[in-house]
Design a protein around this motif. Structure first.
Motif, PDB file in Angstrom:
ATOM      1  N   THR A 188      33.034  44.421  39.091  1.00 31.30           N
ATOM      2  CA  THR A 188      34.200  45.090  38.516  1.00 31.30           C
ATOM      3  C   THR A 188      34.620  46.298  39.335  1.00 31.30           C
ATOM      4  O   THR A 188      35.808  46.530  39.569  1.00 31.30           O
ATOM      5  CB  THR A 188      33.888  45.530  37.071  1.00 31.30           C
ATOM      6  OG1 THR A 188      33.426  44.396  36.321  1.00 31.30           O
ATOM      7  CG2 THR A 188      35.120  46.092  36.393  1.00 31.30           C
ATOM      8  N   LEU A 191      36.259  45.215  42.573  1.00 25.27           N
ATOM      9  CA  LEU A 191      37.613  44.728  42.319  1.00 25.27           C
ATOM     10  C   LEU A 191      38.567  45.898  42.090  1.00 25.27           C
ATOM     11  O   LEU A 191      39.682  45.919  42.619  1.00 25.27           O
ATOM     12  CB  LEU A 191      37.614  43.794  41.105  1.00 25.27           C
ATOM     13  CG  LEU A 191      38.917  43.075  40.789  1.00 25.27           C
ATOM     14  CD1 LEU A 191      39.311  42.124  41.911  1.00 25.27           C
ATOM     15  CD2 LEU A 191      38.788  42.305  39.471  1.00 25.27           C
ATOM     16  N   ASP A 196      38.704  41.891  47.762  1.00 21.54           N
ATOM     17  CA  ASP A 196      39.280  40.558  47.603  1.00 21.54           C
ATOM     18  C   ASP A 196      38.429  39.729  46.648  1.00 21.54           C
ATOM     19  O   ASP A 196      37.195  39.754  46.714  1.00 21.54           O
ATOM     20  CB  ASP A 196      39.338  39.888  48.982  1.00 21.54           C
ATOM     21  CG  ASP A 196      39.870  38.474  48.895  1.00 21.54           C
ATOM     22  OD1 ASP A 196      41.072  38.312  48.677  1.00 21.54           O
ATOM     23  OD2 ASP A 196      39.058  37.540  49.027  1.00 21.54           O
ATOM     24  N   LEU A 197      39.090  38.989  45.761  1.00 22.93           N
ATOM     25  CA  LEU A 197      38.372  38.201  44.754  1.00 22.93           C
ATOM     26  C   LEU A 197      37.482  37.143  45.399  1.00 22.93           C
ATOM     27  O   LEU A 197      36.378  36.868  44.927  1.00 22.93           O
ATOM     28  CB  LEU A 197      39.373  37.554  43.797  1.00 22.93           C
ATOM     29  CG  LEU A 197      38.805  37.038  42.464  1.00 22.93           C
ATOM     30  CD1 LEU A 197      38.216  38.171  41.640  1.00 22.93           C
ATOM     31  CD2 LEU A 197      39.905  36.331  41.663  1.00 22.93           C
ATOM     32  N   THR A 212      34.477  33.860  38.812  1.00 19.24           N
ATOM     33  CA  THR A 212      34.671  35.237  39.284  1.00 19.24           C
ATOM     34  C   THR A 212      35.918  35.856  38.666  1.00 19.24           C
ATOM     35  O   THR A 212      35.982  37.074  38.493  1.00 19.24           O
ATOM     36  CB  THR A 212      34.793  35.253  40.820  1.00 19.24           C
ATOM     37  OG1 THR A 212      33.787  34.408  41.379  1.00 19.24           O
ATOM     38  CG2 THR A 212      34.617  36.655  41.372  1.00 19.24           C
ATOM     39  N   GLN A 213      36.899  35.012  38.324  1.00 16.77           N
ATOM     40  CA  GLN A 213      38.182  35.532  37.843  1.00 16.77           C
ATOM     41  C   GLN A 213      38.069  36.263  36.507  1.00 16.77           C
ATOM     42  O   GLN A 213      38.988  37.005  36.146  1.00 16.77           O
ATOM     43  CB  GLN A 213      39.201  34.390  37.728  1.00 16.77           C
ATOM     44  CG  GLN A 213      39.806  34.014  39.068  1.00 16.77           C
ATOM     45  CD  GLN A 213      40.737  32.825  38.987  1.00 16.77           C
ATOM     46  OE1 GLN A 213      40.526  31.927  38.172  1.00 16.77           O
ATOM     47  NE2 GLN A 213      41.752  32.803  39.822  1.00 16.77           N
ATOM     48  N   TYR A 215      36.467  38.752  35.958  1.00 14.99           N
ATOM     49  CA  TYR A 215      36.440  40.183  36.244  1.00 14.99           C
ATOM     50  C   TYR A 215      37.837  40.769  36.368  1.00 14.99           C
ATOM     51  O   TYR A 215      38.015  41.977  36.219  1.00 14.99           O
ATOM     52  CB  TYR A 215      35.622  40.464  37.511  1.00 14.99           C
ATOM     53  CG  TYR A 215      34.163  40.123  37.321  1.00 14.99           C
ATOM     54  CD1 TYR A 215      33.341  40.915  36.520  1.00 14.99           C
ATOM     55  CD2 TYR A 215      33.605  38.993  37.901  1.00 14.99           C
ATOM     56  CE1 TYR A 215      32.011  40.598  36.311  1.00 14.99           C
ATOM     57  CE2 TYR A 215      32.274  38.670  37.707  1.00 14.99           C
ATOM     58  CZ  TYR A 215      31.486  39.470  36.909  1.00 14.99           C
ATOM     59  OH  TYR A 215      30.167  39.147  36.699  1.00 14.99           O
ATOM     60  N   THR A 216      38.835  39.926  36.640  1.00 13.92           N
ATOM     61  CA  THR A 216      40.209  40.433  36.678  1.00 13.92           C
ATOM     62  C   THR A 216      40.643  40.858  35.286  1.00 13.92           C
ATOM     63  O   THR A 216      41.421  41.788  35.134  1.00 13.92           O
ATOM     64  CB  THR A 216      41.186  39.385  37.234  1.00 13.92           C
ATOM     65  OG1 THR A 216      41.188  38.237  36.385  1.00 13.92           O
ATOM     66  CG2 THR A 216      40.791  38.960  38.643  1.00 13.92           C
ATOM     67  N   GLY A 217      40.107  40.182  34.262  1.00 16.74           N
ATOM     68  CA  GLY A 217      40.406  40.556  32.882  1.00 16.74           C
ATOM     69  C   GLY A 217      39.824  41.908  32.544  1.00 16.74           C
ATOM     70  O   GLY A 217      40.448  42.715  31.846  1.00 16.74           O
ATOM     71  N   ASP A 219      39.216  44.325  34.698  1.00 15.63           N
ATOM     72  CA  ASP A 219      39.970  45.345  35.432  1.00 15.63           C
ATOM     73  C   ASP A 219      41.326  45.588  34.780  1.00 15.63           C
ATOM     74  O   ASP A 219      41.781  46.724  34.676  1.00 15.63           O
ATOM     75  CB  ASP A 219      40.145  44.917  36.890  1.00 15.63           C
ATOM     76  CG  ASP A 219      40.554  46.081  37.777  1.00 15.63           C
ATOM     77  OD1 ASP A 219      41.466  45.908  38.578  1.00 15.63           O
ATOM     78  OD2 ASP A 219      39.957  47.170  37.642  1.00 15.63           O
ATOM     79  N   ALA A 220      41.973  44.515  34.323  1.00 15.24           N
ATOM     80  CA  ALA A 220      43.264  44.661  33.650  1.00 15.24           C
ATOM     81  C   ALA A 220      43.104  45.474  32.371  1.00 15.24           C
ATOM     82  O   ALA A 220      43.968  46.299  32.025  1.00 15.24           O
ATOM     83  CB  ALA A 220      43.844  43.285  33.335  1.00 15.24           C
TER      84      ALA A 220
END
Length: 234
Positions: A188, A191, A196-197, A212-213, A215-217, A219-220
């Motif tokens: 996290t 990111l 880069d993811l 891995t995606q 972790y974008t949640g 961060d958002a």
């Protein structure tokens, strides 16, 4: 109608489908329609990383316990440094051997399913591992476990789990502050800093980018909190 959660409904539906599959195999009782029943979509559960400050505090506190011997403090700090500083799982950190000394700039890790990846070690992590090795009273042979318990055997992962449980009580951290939360924090925080993811996927050893995606949640979610706290009209 009974007020069950989506998770409970999905679990019950899975049990019913499994029952009819067994009835079909065992008694030739067929119910093709059951396969068309769809349960509720379960919301994706986001990882719960610790904050940057909490990660630092956990490692520092682990290395300065006045009730432990110096080499054990150094061992605990080194293991937590590998979890947060290199994104390793506990099992991966404890699978290291004396052959990994002195701590290299790039570490070869065999992860889940035997998937091998190369993980770079930043200087502070290498220093933590080498400091522990210099203080450890046991012979760290090339094929021997690197991290040892108090009596010299391979370190049990439950000891690290117990250590973090004790530290989070001392530091006032939530129950979600676990050893694995340090690995989540590794991803996290990278990111959030613009990594880069795909690179994070490689560092974590995930077979699929979709894993891995998640972790974008996280961060958002953090960005929403920052926005709500900082925007003058929020």
């Amino acid at each position: 109608r009974d007020g069950l959660s989506d998770a409970s409904i999905a679990r019950l539906l899975s049990s019913i489908k499994a029952l009819y599959r067994w009835l079909g195999r065992t008694y030739d009782i067929e119910n093709a329609e059951i396969a068309y029943l769809q349960g509720p979509k379960r919301p994706q559960r986001l990882p719960r990383p610790v904050s940057i400050e909490a990660a630092k505090d956990l490692i520092e506190e682990a290395g300065t316990d006045p009730d432990s011997e110096a080499w054990i403090n150094a061992r605990d700090a080194a293991v937590l440094s590998l979890l947060y500083g290199a994104g390793l799982r506990i099992s991966e950190a404890l699978s290291l051997t004396g052959g990994d000394l002195p701590a290299p700039e790039r570490l070869r890790i065999a992860g889940k399913g035997g998937k091998v990846r190369i993980v770079p070690l930043i200087p502070v992590v290498r220093k933590a591992v080498d400091t522990y090795a210099s203080l450890c009273p046991y012979n760290l042979g090339r094929n021997d476990a690197l991290f040892r318990g108090a009596k010299g055997g391979a370190l049990n992962p439950r000891l690290i789990q117990g250590l973090v449980q004790k530290l989070r009580a001392v530091l006032g951290l939530p129950d979600t502050a676990t050893p694995h939360a340090l690995r989540h924090a590794f991803a996290t925080h990278l990111l959030a800093a613009g990594a880069d993811l795909r690179a994070i996927q490689t560092l974590l050893g995930h077979a699929s980018l979709s894993t891995t995606q998640v972790y974008t949640g996280v961060d958002a979610e953090r960005l929403r909190d920052v926005y709500a706290a900082a925007h003058p009209r929020a």
